[in-house]
Design an enzyme around this catalytic site. Sequence first.
Site, PDB file in Angstrom:
ATOM      1  N   GLU A  52       0.765  -1.239   0.000  1.00 49.04           N
ATOM      2  CA  GLU A  52       0.000   0.000   0.000  1.00 49.04           C
ATOM      3  C   GLU A  52       0.804   1.303   0.000  1.00 49.04           C
ATOM      4  O   GLU A  52       0.738   2.091   0.950  1.00 49.04           O
ATOM      5  CB  GLU A  52      -0.984  -0.009   1.175  1.00 49.04           C
ATOM      6  CG  GLU A  52      -2.008  -1.131   1.032  1.00 49.04           C
ATOM      7  CD  GLU A  52      -3.119  -1.095   2.066  1.00 49.04           C
ATOM      8  OE1 GLU A  52      -2.941  -0.435   3.110  1.00 49.04           O
ATOM      9  OE2 GLU A  52      -4.149  -1.728   1.825  1.00 49.04           O
ATOM     10  N   GLU A  85      -6.017  -7.078  -1.900  1.00 54.71           N
ATOM     11  CA  GLU A  85      -6.822  -6.969  -0.684  1.00 54.71           C
ATOM     12  C   GLU A  85      -8.199  -6.457  -1.051  1.00 54.71           C
ATOM     13  O   GLU A  85      -8.337  -5.525  -1.849  1.00 54.71           O
ATOM     14  CB  GLU A  85      -6.198  -6.010   0.345  1.00 54.71           C
ATOM     15  CG  GLU A  85      -4.977  -6.523   1.055  1.00 54.71           C
ATOM     16  CD  GLU A  85      -4.514  -5.576   2.164  1.00 54.71           C
ATOM     17  OE1 GLU A  85      -5.321  -4.712   2.589  1.00 54.71           O
ATOM     18  OE2 GLU A  85      -3.352  -5.690   2.590  1.00 54.71           O
TER      19      GLU A  85
END
Length: 457
Positions: free
Chosen positions: A224, A356
């Site tokens: 991320e 995710e």
Amino acid sequence: MLFHRSMDAISSVIVTFLLLTASPSFSNADDTMGGLVNMNPRLRATRQLAKASGSSKVSTPADLCVASLDWTSEGGEILLNGQPFHLKGVSYFGFETPNEVPHGLWSVTRDQIFGFLRNESFNAVRLPFSTALALEPNKKVNANTIEKELHDLTALELIGNIIDKAAEYGILIMLDMHRLNEDFIPELWYDDKYSMDDVKEAWDNLLTAFGDRWNLFAIDLKNEPHGVATWGSGKATTDWNTAAEELATYLYKKHPQYKGLVFVEGTQLASAKHHKLDKNNKWWGGDLEGVQEFPIDLGSDALNKRLVYSPHVYGPDAFVQPYFEAKNFPDNMPDIWKKQWAFVEEQTDRAVVVGEWGGRYENQDKIWQDSFAKFLVDECLEDTFYWCLNPNSGDTGGLLDYDFLTPMPKKLALLAKVQPHPTFITVKGSDQYCISPGAYANPKCDKGRRLATSNTV
């Protein structure tokens, strides 16, 4: 816009160890499932067929037995020895936290965890870790586990133990550099304490130890990128795309024994000179619009065929974005997904695997997850890693309840619709791998035909 997700909240709940395991009995989730840029012509026909009405009977090829595993990313999908690999993955966290061990092992065994996953037809686990832990491979981990054989192991020994236990169940592992320290997800791949050289050393330690494990099929270079992280801005200190190229090419050169894939996530910010960027808010690691003008290039066709793009995508349980409150929600979502990341497969010919997605699957989040699941199936993008197995993820919950034993049947039923026929690998002897091919959730998504037609377009 920045937002913070407490991904790995450490539960203070004292869980009770139970000796029995049970196959979950559940009803199906609600039956709600039912203008790309620079489209690669090889993939156009597949998208059109997938959207056509009607259904086809699932046909699964016979098992293929091979002497070695050859992973590639071609025709917009992951291929194993030239055949589509149907991925059903989930993240299982803990190594990246101060516990330095996968959560739940304080009350259940590894066999219970991986037995549950295999029983629910998961074939891959994304295993987060921290740079800090990987830089101290000989550090003794204080593993407060019910299995005494895990006590007094080093960090590397414990990670290897989990990888090997997964292999016993035919489950693949993707290592994920989730954090630099053990406390939070950094914006960039480095900070004031940890440099790019430190990150390389951390990966070196892991790939030296485990690069030849048959079930280590992928590495997720950095979790991320967000905040100041950019893609294609021309600023070397913040451009994640060039950092990912540097890191991936370094690792492949340094560790030729590693034959797996490399996953590259998106950012929160992108740059473009000739394309209009989507104005909607983006998720951490979720925006791949920069790929339109700045695709990842690992320097050779062989290495580029080992690249997988991996955006992260969430619903209102993670953060209430303005588009979740639109009058036409969730019908407004597919256009946003296509603009921010779902175009990449067509444009680059590389696989796109959502790294995710998840939530508590209640109220508005249930509406979002049902819509996203339908999108994944309709768009032939059903290879994903769900967040997560652990119940103690603060904003999403997990696939297990707080005892790390009781399944969450509604979530499992949804995931069974997204990927009902995953591929499995069985090891026979020391030199034979037998592959049970699996099939697409959407029978119109036979992306294998892309490669067959690639010489004619």
